[in-house]
Scaffold this motif. Structure first.
Motif, PDB file in Angstrom:
ATOM      1  N   LEU A  61       1.149  -1.154   0.095  1.00  0.00           N
ATOM      2  CA  LEU A  61       0.008  -0.027   0.128  1.00  0.00           C
ATOM      3  C   LEU A  61       0.839   1.342   0.054  1.00  0.00           C
ATOM      4  N   THR A  71       0.318   4.020  -2.983  1.00  0.00           N
ATOM      5  CA  THR A  71       0.075   5.626  -2.787  1.00  0.00           C
ATOM      6  C   THR A  71       1.324   6.425  -3.136  1.00  0.00           C
ATOM      7  N   THR A  79      -1.895   8.430   3.568  1.00  0.00           N
ATOM      8  CA  THR A  79      -2.871   7.656   2.916  1.00  0.00           C
ATOM      9  C   THR A  79      -2.470   6.142   2.856  1.00  0.00           C
ATOM     10  N   THR A 108      -3.330   4.941   6.615  1.00  0.00           N
ATOM     11  CA  THR A 108      -4.844   4.694   6.588  1.00  0.00           C
ATOM     12  C   THR A 108      -5.437   3.532   5.922  1.00  0.00           C
ATOM     13  N   LEU A 109      -5.123   3.005   4.851  1.00  0.00           N
ATOM     14  CA  LEU A 109      -5.245   2.051   3.952  1.00  0.00           C
ATOM     15  C   LEU A 109      -4.890   0.885   4.613  1.00  0.00           C
ATOM     16  N   TRP A 144      -7.270   0.361   7.511  1.00  0.00           N
ATOM     17  CA  TRP A 144      -8.606  -0.052   6.889  1.00  0.00           C
ATOM     18  C   TRP A 144      -8.819  -1.344   6.363  1.00  0.00           C
ATOM     19  N   LEU A 161     -14.067   4.304   5.928  1.00  0.00           N
ATOM     20  CA  LEU A 161     -12.893   4.929   5.787  1.00  0.00           C
ATOM     21  C   LEU A 161     -12.856   5.964   6.855  1.00  0.00           C
ATOM     22  N   LEU A 190      -8.315   8.350  -0.780  1.00  0.00           N
ATOM     23  CA  LEU A 190      -8.677   7.130   0.094  1.00  0.00           C
ATOM     24  C   LEU A 190     -10.116   6.456  -0.481  1.00  0.00           C
ATOM     25  N   ALA A 209      -9.697   2.924  -2.044  1.00  0.00           N
ATOM     26  CA  ALA A 209     -10.475   1.735  -1.458  1.00  0.00           C
ATOM     27  C   ALA A 209     -11.454   1.315  -2.153  1.00  0.00           C
TER      28      ALA A 209
END
Length: 463
Positions: free
Chosen positions: A159, A163, A279, A282-283, A286, A328, A419, A423
């Motif tokens: 990831l 990003t 980012t 965060t992914l 998630w 998210l 995001l 996502a």
């Protein structure tokens, strides 16, 4: 954290102002033991102190007076209503300035206002929407190279590479390709080194042997930026692509004194480092949350498949992706990518709850603790996207993953659009669960906060 002492003045209750310091742990000799604790595991230590002493905690680390504020209402009070009494911590800005130069992230006063105003158009909601096709195209190319099935896929690293490719496209219209993992590792290296330096009163010179890794990573990233700058300037302006570098080079050409090439470089470095690492983190959180709750993953994936029908997401799809949006937003509540906002320094006396704090006091602002406050969010440790059903998280007064006040994250619209796009592609294209033997990943705070290692059993969806 739900056992934290409750204070009668919380959330706007009337109170008498005291000139005493808030409660806090014993400092010991000079308070350096407190600093050593913080350096090892800041989030866990701050959570423990909050449970022991409350939402406002005093730390005496000679020669400084520091106050930790985790009450959501008081964060709003100091960052919005008293922002003019605050600057960022000079030592912190000195450390980050080694990477970011004098970018909008570092600047203060009128210099900051001028930079923020000049850069705002490139990070507006409309600019983020306009960038969505480029985000989807760059991400689609990377995801096409992901395996059809893998029982132990290192998702956090994949990831970060994803990003970074998206950010390179938005910044430079560039495909990093095989260089993307090297670039991602260089970013991790410089951020880890910077985070470590925050806990020392001064920085050792980068030419020392033990700082070789940081030095080489900085040189690699600087080389990447310089090559892009010179390649763009070698083109006629009419041939420049529509990206952030072109926007900022036009600022340079319009006013080279206010925007020398060094200033353009500084903004590029800030966007490259901050824009991709947060980012990607965060992914990763998630994906872990959806791996642990397959019923929510199934809902999010079914929604994405139904709406997108195999194509890339567009801006027009975003309003209909409600389950994805809520998942998210809840991830950003539980795991804000910047769980500790930049430390502030009071330049004049300020009032925080019942305390009158003198000029020079440092304010530590753990927004992650604020977003785990049981009076702000029911069952705060649970991943529960349904808490945002019927409204967007941004309307909740205590949802603050992008900060608050005039210095709220400049890239928040771009981050939310990216995001959503990424996502949606992941939810439509893959299913995943925790790899066999994967324990709960631990938070690794190195400026941003990401899982220390996330191994997933991943499968590409067919049909």
């Amino acid at each position: 954290m739900s056992d934290a002492p409750r204070c009668p003045w919380r959330f706007g209750a009337a109170h008498a102002v005291s000139t005493d310091w808030p409660p806090g742990p014993r400092a010991g000799w000079g308070g350096w033991g407190l600093l050593a604790e913080l350096s090892r595991d800041p989030l866990a230590v701050l959570a423990r102190w909050r449970a022991e002493y409350g939402d406002v905690v005093y730390l005496r680390v000679w020669p400084l007076h520091q106050v930790v504020i985790s009450d959501p209402a008081l964060l709003h009070e100091v960052l919005v209503k008293q922002h003019e009494a605050l600057t960022r911590w000079p030592r912190g800005m000195q450390v980050f300035g080694q990477l970011y130069g004098h970018s909008v992230f570092i600047a203060e006063g009128q210099a900051w206002r001028d930079k923020r105003r000049a850069l705002a158009a490139g990070f507006s909601r409309q600019a983020a929407q306009d960038a969505a096709p480029a985000m989807a195209e760059a991400a689609g190319q990377v995801l096409a190279g992901w395996p059809s099935a893998h029982p132990a896929w290192r998702a956090d690293q994949a990831l970060a590479t994803l990003t970074l490719e998206v950010m390179a496209r938005l910044l430079f219209s560039l495909e990093l390709g095989e260089a993307a993992p090297t670039a991602a590792q260089a970013v991790r290296t410089v951020l880890a080194a910077s985070h470590a330096e925050l806990f020392w009163p001064a920085s050792w010179p980068d030419w020392l042997p033990h700082k070789r890794g940081k030095r080489q990573a900085r040189q690699w990233l600087d080389g990447l930026l310089q090559r892009q700058l010179h390649a763009r300037l070698a083109l006629a302006e009419a041939a420049w692509p529509d990206d952030l570098l072109s926007r900022w080079l036009r600022l340079h050409r319009a006013d080279p004194n206010a925007w020398p090439l060094r200033a353009v470089r500084d903004e590029c470095m800030t966007a490259l480092l901050a824009g991709h690492e947060t980012t990607g983190a965060t992914l990763a959180w998630w994906m872990w949350a959806l791996a642990r709750q397959p019923e929510i993953q199934a809902e999010v994936s079914a929604e994405a498949c139904r709406i997108l029908r195999g194509r890339a997401p567009t801006v027009a799809d975003a309003p209909a992706l409600t389950a994805l949006r809520r998942s998210l937003e809840e991830t950003l509540r539980l795991h804000p990518a910047a769980p500790l906002l930049s430390t502030r320094r009071a330049i004049r006396p300020i009032t925080v709850g019942p305390w009158r704090l003198p000029a020079g006091t440092l304010l530590l602002l753990p927004v992650q603790l604020a977003q785990h406050d049981p009076q702000a969010f029911a069952q705060p440790e649970d991943f529960c996207p349904a808490r945002f059903a019927g409204h967007e998280a941004s309307t909740h007064p205590h949802w603050l993953p992008f900060g608050l006040g005039p210095r709220v994250c400049l890239g928040q619209h771009q981050a939310m659009m990216e995001l959503t796009v990424l996502a949606a592609l992941l939810a439509q294209g893959f299913s995943w669960r925790a790899a066999a033997g994967q324990p709960a990943p631990q938070p690794l705070l190195q400026v941003s906060c990401r899982p220390d290692a996330l191994w997933l059993d991943i499968r590409r969806r067919v049909g």
